[in-house]
Design an enzyme around this catalytic site. Structure first.
Site, mmCIF file in Angstrom:
data_model
loop_
_atom_site.group_PDB
_atom_site.id
_atom_site.type_symbol
_atom_site.label_atom_id
_atom_site.label_comp_id
_atom_site.label_asym_id
_atom_site.label_seq_id
_atom_site.Cartn_x
_atom_site.Cartn_y
_atom_site.Cartn_z
ATOM 1 N N ASP A 19 0.844 -1.414 -0.145
ATOM 2 C CA ASP A 19 -0.258 0.196 0.385
ATOM 3 C C ASP A 19 0.421 1.419 0.146
ATOM 4 O OD1 ASP A 19 -2.493 1.553 0.735
ATOM 5 O OD2 ASP A 19 -1.289 2.036 2.082
ATOM 6 N N ASP A 21 0.079 4.939 0.462
ATOM 7 C CA ASP A 21 -0.473 6.305 1.333
ATOM 8 C C ASP A 21 -0.901 5.323 3.508
ATOM 9 O OD1 ASP A 21 -0.883 8.713 1.132
ATOM 10 O OD2 ASP A 21 -2.117 7.580 -0.784
ATOM 11 N N THR A 109 -2.592 1.296 -4.331
ATOM 12 C CA THR A 109 -2.699 2.158 -3.824
ATOM 13 C C THR A 109 -4.236 2.238 -4.239
ATOM 14 O OG1 THR A 109 -2.943 4.464 -3.158
ATOM 15 C CG2 THR A 109 -1.495 3.571 -5.602
ATOM 16 N N SER A 110 -5.355 2.688 -3.518
ATOM 17 C CA SER A 110 -6.451 3.683 -3.759
ATOM 18 C C SER A 110 -6.712 5.394 -4.031
ATOM 19 C CB SER A 110 -7.193 3.572 -2.607
ATOM 20 O OG SER A 110 -7.652 1.851 -2.078
#
Length: 222
Positions: A19, A21, A109-110
């Site tokens: 991931d 953040d 990542t989103s």
């Protein structure tokens, strides 16, 4: 809770899927500022907060009528792209990434592609060859698609990959994809995170590359 060195003492991995953040970089302040402004603009009040680790589209679709979603998404994207104040690399992240073969790790990542690029540039950590963003998938975390996509692009079976995450949605996504999971403290405390192993941050994790090219997790604090 087991450290990665203990939890994975008898395992090797083909790749690590990170991931971004809260795991490798911190943009919590910028994210909170951006969404607070967006929330005020959309009548959600001064106390509006979001759950970190969930794609913006999922959040907006949950909060607003369908006919408002696209314009609202464009607005939060505009706000976030313009706010990198305080975005920084987390301790140990640059060193850990530098220790890994390029073909053995990815960021999942989103963020959108543009936002991920802006935040990576702001921290200077450098982007790996594979970065999976919200623009590359149809269903975001906690769906398994993001981490399955990361493993696929690297050319490995998800069951041979390790997911490193700081949010419940991301860990759920990794588990559902069939990956092993390592939780690090970031946007949540370790007590809130369900994973195979736990570490206070990526600074506490070391990776040894075997002669065959596979990856062995070790405890830097040991």
């Amino acid at each position: 809770m087991l450290s990665p060195g203990l939890a994975f003492a008898d395992r090797t991995f083909d790749a690590i899927l990170f991931d971004m953040d809260g795991t490798l970089i911190s943009s919590i302040e910028a994210v909170d500022r951006s969404w607070a402004l967006w929330g005020r603009e959309h009548g959600l009040g001064d106390e509006f907060r979001i759950a970190h680790g969930t794609p913006a589209r999922s959040l907006v679709e949950r909060l607003l009528p369908a006919e408002q979603v696209e314009v609202a998404l464009a607005r939060i994207t505009e706000i976030e792209l313009g706010d990198t104040d305080g975005v920084r690399v987390l301790p140990g992240a640059a060193e850990l990434l530098a220790s890994l073969p390029a073909e053995r790790h990815a960021i999942v990542t989103s963020c959108t592609r543009d936002l991920a690029a802006v935040r990576i540039a702001a921290t200077g950590i450098g982007a790996p060859g594979v970065v999976v963003t919200a623009d590359d998938i149809s269903r975001g975390k906690p769906d398994p698609e993001p981490f399955r996509r990361g493993a696929e692009l690297l050319g490995f079976d998800p069951a041979r990959c390790l997911v490193v995450e700081d949010a419940p949605a991301g860990l759920e996504s990794g588990r559902a994809a069939g990956c092993a999971t390592l939780a690090v403290a970031g946007t949540h405390s370790l007590d809130e995170l369900d994973a195979d192993a736990h570490a206070p941050g990526v600074w506490a994790v070391a990776v040894r590359v075997t002669a065959e090219g596979t990856l062995v997790l070790e405890d830097r604090t040991a």
